[in-house]
Design an enzyme around this catalytic site. Structure first.
Site, PDB file in Angstrom:
ATOM      1  N   TRP A 143      -1.708   8.189  10.275  1.00 54.87           N
ATOM      2  CA  TRP A 143      -2.243   7.242   8.805  1.00 54.87           C
ATOM      3  C   TRP A 143      -3.753   7.033   9.925  1.00 54.87           C
ATOM      4  CZ3 TRP A 143       1.533   3.598   8.464  1.00 54.87           C
ATOM      5  CH2 TRP A 143       1.972   2.636   9.622  1.00 54.87           C
ATOM      6  N   TYR A 154       0.681  10.759   3.721  1.00 58.24           N
ATOM      7  CA  TYR A 154      -0.229  10.999   5.573  1.00 58.24           C
ATOM      8  C   TYR A 154       0.956  11.452   6.102  1.00 58.24           C
ATOM      9  CZ  TYR A 154      -2.282   5.913   4.709  1.00 58.24           C
ATOM     10  OH  TYR A 154      -2.458   4.825   4.286  1.00 58.24           O
ATOM     11  N   ARG A 155       0.491  12.464   6.569  1.00 53.34           N
ATOM     12  CA  ARG A 155       1.344  13.987   7.162  1.00 53.34           C
ATOM     13  C   ARG A 155       2.361  13.271   8.038  1.00 53.34           C
ATOM     14  NH1 ARG A 155      -3.064  16.631  10.316  1.00 53.34           N
ATOM     15  NH2 ARG A 155      -2.808  15.578  12.274  1.00 53.34           N
ATOM     16  N   ASN A 178       1.163  -1.145   0.188  1.00 49.86           N
ATOM     17  CA  ASN A 178       0.211  -0.165   0.044  1.00 49.86           C
ATOM     18  C   ASN A 178       0.797   1.085  -0.416  1.00 49.86           C
ATOM     19  OD1 ASN A 178      -2.965   1.182   0.310  1.00 49.86           O
ATOM     20  ND2 ASN A 178      -1.583   2.150   1.909  1.00 49.86           N
ATOM     21  N   ASP A 213      -4.851  22.283   8.603  1.00 51.42           N
ATOM     22  CA  ASP A 213      -5.455  21.101   8.581  1.00 51.42           C
ATOM     23  C   ASP A 213      -5.924  21.602   7.001  1.00 51.42           C
ATOM     24  OD1 ASP A 213      -5.215  18.333   7.763  1.00 51.42           O
ATOM     25  OD2 ASP A 213      -5.309  17.700   9.555  1.00 51.42           O
TER      26      ASP A 213
END
Ligand SMILES: Cc1cc2nc3c(=O)[nH]c(=O)nc-3n(C[C@H](O)[C@H](O)[C@H](O)COP(=O)(O)O)c2cc1C
Ligand SMILES: [Mn+2]
Length: 518
Positions: free
Chosen positions: A214, A200-201, A196, A311
Site C-alpha cells: 500500500w 495493493y499488489r 477500506n 509496473d
C-alpha cells in the site's frame, strides 16, 4: 482441477430474490459472483478457455499482453502449470467487457446515475425533499448486507494451506518473484472502525507470507500508520479477497474518499448490496461470493524489501521497504478460480479499468467544478502522468485555478502534467489536443510548476513520493490576462461551399472522402 462442471452447477443454483424492484434496476440482476460474469462473457464470445498447460511464470503475461493489445477476449487458463486452480485474466480488458461488467450499454449510464444522485443531495423546497425520498431509499439499499455464510467458506484451511497452491504470476523477467496483482485488501480504520478496500499488489515471500504494497498516500497505509501510532509493537488485521462479482472487484481501485466504503460503492454499481460474511480468524467482513479469501495480520514494526516489479508505467518499480502480510487462514470455494491481471507498457487491462473510473467520476468533478466540460487521461499518460481538462473559461487565470483544483482532488493530486484547454477542444482526440495545445502556448508564460506529492511509481521524481508537477494553460489568452494581440480564428470551410462540393462530388471521380466537420 478443471471447471468443466462450472456452468451446470451455477445454472442450477436458484437466482436470489432481487433486493431492488425492477423499476430501479431496469430489470437487471446483478452478477452473483465471478462465475456468473464468466458465463456472461462466454455467452457473448468475450472469453476463451485455454486447455493447454501454460506457465504462470512469464508465459501467461506474454499471452495476456498480446491478447489485450489485439483487443482479444478474457482468458481462462484451465491448466496453469504447477496448480490445480484455473486462472482468469483480461476479464475487464476492453470497453465492451467493462460495460458488460457494469451491465450498461455505455459507461456514461453510470455517470448519469451518479449525476442523478448528486442532484438530489441538496434539496431546496418541500417538493424536492419528497422527490428525494426514493433516491435515499435507493442509496440505503446499497449498504453491504451481512449474511451468515457464503461460498467463499466452502473450504476453510486454518492450517496446512499454501499460497503456492494458486497459479500466482511472475509477470515480467526482472520481477522479484510472484505477485498477487488483483487482491481486494480489506482493513478497518483503527479509530473509526470504518472499512477500506484497496487493490495493493502482494509479493509472495513464501507459502504464507507476502508483501503489502500500500503506497503511502493510500487508505490501507493510513490505517497502518494510525494503528502503529496507538501501539507500535502491535498488529493490524487484514483480509484479502481474490475474485468476486466484477463490480466488487472494480470497487477496490476506486479513488473514493477515506472512510467511504468501497463495498457500498460496489453495491451502487451493481444495483444490489454486496453480501459480506464474517471472516474466520479476523474481525473483518469479506464478500461472501469471493473465490478465495486470505486472512491474517500485518505487524506494525516489521518491514521487508518488496519489488522490483514490472509496473503500470511500463518500467520496473524499484525495490522498497513495505509491510509484511502474515496469513493465518485461507478459505475458498470448492473449485476456486484465481483472478488476476498484469500491468506493464500501456495499454493493458488496467487502462480500461482506469478509463471506467475516469468516466464514472466525471460528474463528481463537474459538481465541484461546473466549468469542467470533459477530461481525458490517455493510455500513454498511465493515469498519473497526464490529465487533459477542457473548461468553459470565464475569468482571467481560470485555467490555473483548475490546475490547482485537480492537484487537490483525491488521487488526482498525483497528476504530473495537467493540460487545460478551452471547451471547444475535443480532449478525447489526442491529435487535436496536441495540435491546439502547442499552438496556444507561449511556454514561458503558460507553464506553471508546483511542488507536491507525486505517485510512488514516478521514478523520475527527485525523491520517492515528492516532486514537481506542471500545469499547461493552453486556453486562448485574453486581454484581461495581459495578452494584447488579437487571437486568430480556427480555419473552417463555410457550410455553403461544403454543400456545393457534396453535390459536385460524384462528378469528380474520387472515392467518398469524409468532410472535415468542426
Ligand atoms: C492492477 C492494479 C494494481 C494496483 N496496485 C497497487 C499497489 O500495489 N499499491 C497501491 O498503493 N495502489 C495500487 N493500485 C491502485 C489502487 O488500487 C488505487 O489507488 C485505489 O484507489 C486505492 O484504494 P484506497 O484509495 O482505498 O487506498 C493498483 C491498481 C490496479 C488497477
Ligand atoms: Mn478507500
Amino acid at each position: 482441477m478443471t471447471i468443466s462442471g462450472l456452468q451446470g452447477r451455477s445454472k442450477s443454483r436458484p437466482v436470489r430474490p432481487h433486493a431492488l424492484n425492477v423499476r430501479e434496476t431496469g430489470g437487471l440482476v446483478a452478477y452473483r459472483d465471478l462465475r456468473a460474469f464468466i458465463e456472461k462473457l462466454e455467452a457473448g464470445g468475450e472469453l476463451k478457455r485455454i486447455r493447454a498447460e501454460v506457465d504462470p511464470v512469464l508465459e501467461i503475461t506474454e499471452i495476456a499482453d498480446r491478447a489485450t493489445r489485439a483487443g482479444g477476449p478474457a482468458l481462462l487458463f484451465e491448466n496453469p502449470k504447477g496448480s490445480r486452480v484455473p486462472l482468469l485474466i483480461n476479464a475487464l480488458g476492453s470497453e465492451k467487457r467493462v460495460n458488460l461488467a457494469l451491465e450498461v450499454s455505455a459507461i456514461d449510464e453510470v455517470a448519469e446515475r451518479i449525476s442523478g444522485m448528486l442532484d438530489f443531495k441538496s434539496p431546496q423546497g418541500i417538493f424536492e425533499k419528497i422527490k428525494m425520498l426514493p433516491k435515499l431509499a435507493e442509496l440505503g439499499s446499497f449498504f453491504p448486507k451481512n449474511v451468515r455464510s457464503g461460498p467463499c467458506k466452502e473450504v476453510v484451511k486454518r492450517d496446512g494451506f499454501s499460497l503456492l497452491d494458486f497459479p500466482i504470476l511472475k509477470c515480467w523477467p526482472q520481477d522479484a518473484g510472484r505477485f498477487i496483482t488483483w487482491p481486494l485488501v480489506i482493513t478497518k480504520n483503527p479509530e473509526t472502525g470504518k472499512r477500506n478496500v484497496g487493490v495493493y499488489r502482494m509479493q509472495v515471500y513464501d507459502e504464507r507470507t507476502t508483501g503489502m504494497h500500500w503506497q503511502t498516500q493510500k487508505h490501507g497505509a493510513e490505517h497502518f500508520r494510525r494503528a502503529r501510532a496507538a501501539n507500535p509493537d502491535g498488529r493490524i488485521e487484514v483480509a484479502v479477497a481474490i475474485g468476486a462479482d466484477p463490480a466488487t472487484c472494480l470497487s477496490g481501485i476506486l479513488p473514493i474518499p477515506p472512510d467511504l466504503d468501497e463495498f457500498m460503492f460496489a453495491g451502487f454499481l451493481r444495483r444490489e448490496p454486496v453480501e459480506v460474511v464474517q471472516a474466520e480468524t479476523v474481525d473483518i467482513e469479506v464478500p461472501a461470493n469471493a473465490e478465495i479469501v486470505l486472512e491474517g495480520y500485518v505487524n506494525l514494526n516489521e518491514m521487508r524489501t518488496e519489488g522490483p516489479f514490472g509496473d503500470h508505467t511500463g518500467f520496473y518499480s524499484l525495490e522498497g521497504e513495505y509491510p509484511v502480510f502474515h496469513i493465518t487462514c485461507v478459505t475458498h470455494r470448492r473449485d476456486p478460480i484465481y483472478m488476476t491481471t498484469i500491468v506493464g507498457p500501456p495499454p493493458q487491462e488496467d487502462f480500461w479499468m482506469g478509463h471506467a473510473v475516469e468516466r464514472i467520476f466525471l460528474p463528481v468533478m463537474k459538481m465541484q467544478y461546473p466549468e469542467i466540460v470533459d477530461v481525458a487521461m490517455p493510455a500513454e499518460g498511465i493515469f498519473h502522468n497526464l490529465m487533459i481538462v477542457a473548461i468553459r473559461k470565464s475569468y482571467p487565470g481560470h485555467a490555473r485555478k483548475i490546475m490547482n483544483a485537480i492537484w487537490s482532488l483525491g488521487q488526482a493530486m498525483f497528476t504530473k502534467v495537467v493540460v487545460v484547454v478551452d471547451h471547444d477542444v475535443d480532449v478525447q482526440n489526442s491529435r487535436e489536443v496536441l495540435w491546439k495545445t502547442l499552438c496556444a502556448l507561449d511556454p514561458e508564460r503558460d507553464i506553471q510548476f508546483v511542488m507536491g506529492p507525486v505517485d510512488t511509481l514516478d521514478h523520475a521524481a527527485r525523491m520517492q513520493d515528492f516532486g514537481s508537477k506542471m500545469g499547461i494553460d493552453a486556453t486562448r489568452k485574453w486581454k484581461t490576462e495581459g495578452f494584447a494581440r488579437p487571437w486568430p480564428d480556427e480555419i473552417v470551410m463555410d457550410a455553403e461551399t461544403q454543400k456545393k462540393v457534396d453535390v459536385l462530388w460524384d462528378s469528380l471521380g474520387l472515392p467518398k472522402y469524409p468532410c472535415r466537420k468542426k
